[in-house]
Design an enzyme around this catalytic site. Structure first.
Site, short mmCIF file in Angstrom:
data_model
loop_
_atom_site.label_atom_id
_atom_site.label_comp_id
_atom_site.label_asym_id
_atom_site.label_seq_id
_atom_site.Cartn_x
_atom_site.Cartn_y
_atom_site.Cartn_z
N ALA A 1 2.54 84.45 40.16
CA ALA A 1 1.32 84.53 39.37
C ALA A 1 0.56 85.78 39.81
O ALA A 1 0.72 86.25 40.94
CB ALA A 1 0.49 83.27 39.58
N GLY B 1 5.42 81.81 41.19
CA GLY B 1 5.65 81.45 39.78
C GLY B 1 6.98 81.97 39.25
O GLY B 1 7.51 81.42 38.28
N GLU C 1 9.44 79.43 40.34
CA GLU C 1 9.10 78.20 39.60
C GLU C 1 9.55 78.29 38.15
O GLU C 1 10.06 77.33 37.59
CB GLU C 1 7.59 77.95 39.70
CG GLU C 1 7.18 77.59 41.13
CD GLU C 1 5.67 77.53 41.33
OE1 GLU C 1 5.00 78.56 41.10
OE2 GLU C 1 5.17 76.47 41.69
N GLU D 1 3.28 81.11 48.43
CA GLU D 1 1.86 80.79 48.20
C GLU D 1 1.11 80.45 49.47
O GLU D 1 -0.08 80.76 49.60
CB GLU D 1 1.75 79.62 47.19
CG GLU D 1 2.05 79.99 45.76
CD GLU D 1 3.53 79.85 45.40
OE1 GLU D 1 4.38 79.79 46.31
OE2 GLU D 1 3.84 79.80 44.19
#
Ligand code: CAA
Length: 260
Positions: free
Chosen positions: A66, A111, A114, A134
């Site tokens: 992200a 992300g 993911e 993260e």
């Protein structure tokens, strides 16, 4: 919708979505997630598409996570909305009645890993790196990483990756069962297209029902999963493609599936 952060191409029955922000290592900001969602919705409505390839622009990254620039000022509630939307988009990947191949051409972090985990199949370049870093940002995965990674690679491996934030290389990802195949970087897209072509030649309603049975059954007890499969195989038997597939076998010729 005009796309500014992704590129969409359609070649015969194969759609390719490329996150196109190489200067930010294809990081996912809210606008990019909206464009991906729109694109998946459009693919769902296009009966000519039989397989999707998802990749990142440039040679360095698939998706480096992200977008930290966008997240740095987000409040908890704003992040919750971003994460909720992200999870909806990745769920849409899993509910799409068409397979998605992630062609991981470099860093797949946060992300990025993911998103790959929500795809049906993952092909990796030998330069790919996977990870959920993260924790190093003082947060935790927000697009399903704490849920899908342990299911994919097992609790111990997932915990180590999530608690340390360390990356793994493509060979380790293969050993962990996180990727289907690893190829030299220059061969990745050719191999992804070859696999997509092979899938696109199969009966699309059969593929659709197989995906629904796999994804519907993976989280439930075996008896419930077997009921999903029985429903799905019944539907597959009601198609013209079933007649074509079996007739072609008996006539010793290649089937010509129509998606009917
Ligand atoms: N968000 C925003 N910008 C990013 C980014 C990200 N996730 N990843 C890289 N960039 C930017 C860098 O800031 C840099 O920008 P500038 O040129 O303006 O400085 C540019 O992309 C190139 O990156 P680097 O110079 O850092 O390249 P590098 O080769 O030295 O390192 C890297 C590559 C190891 C991938 C490093 O960029 C990195 O660690 N990126 C962040 C990875 C990360 O933490 N991802 C998780 C994000 S949180 C998340 O994903 C939450 C969730 O669950 C949804």
């Amino acid at each position: 919708m005009d796309y500014s952060n992704i590129d969409f191409t359609l070649d015969d029955a194969i759609a390719t979505i490329t996150v196109d922000r190489p200067d930010r290592l294809n990081a996912l900001n809210p606008q990019t997630m909206q464009e991906i969602e729109h694109c998946i919705d459009a693919i769902r409505d296009d009966r000519s598409i039989r397989c999707v390839i998802f990749t990142g622009a440039g040679e360095k990254a698939f998706i480096a996570g992200a977008d930290i620039t966008a997240m740095v000022t987000m409040s908890g509630f704003e992040e919750k909305t971003f994460a909720y939307h992200g999870n909806q988009v990745l769920r849409a990947f899993e509910h799409l009645p068409i397979p998605i191949i992630a062609a991981v051409n470099g860093y797949a972090l946060g992300g990025g890993t993911e998103l790959a985990l929500a795809c049906d199949l993952i092909l990796a370049a030998d330069t790919a790196r996977f990870g959920l870093p993260e924790i190093k940002l003082g947060i935790i995965p927000g697009f399903g990483g704490t849920q899908r990674l342990p299911r994919r690679v097992g609790l111990l491996r997932a915990r180590e990756m999530i608690y340390t934030g360390d990356m793994i290389d493509a060979a380790t990802a293969y050993e962990f069962g996180l990727v289907n195949h690893v190829y030299p970087a220059a061969e990745l897209m050719g191999e992804a297209n070859a696999l997509a072509t092979k899938i696109a030649r199969q009966a699309p309603l059969g593929i659709q029902q197989a995906k629904a049975a796999i994804n519907g059954g993976i989280e439930v007890d075996l008896d419930t999963g077997l009921r999903f499969e029985t429903e799905a195989v019944g539907l597959a038997f009601s198609t013209d493609d079933k007649k074509e597939g079996m007739t072609a076998f008996l006539e010793k010729r290649e089937p010509q599936f129509q998606g009917k």
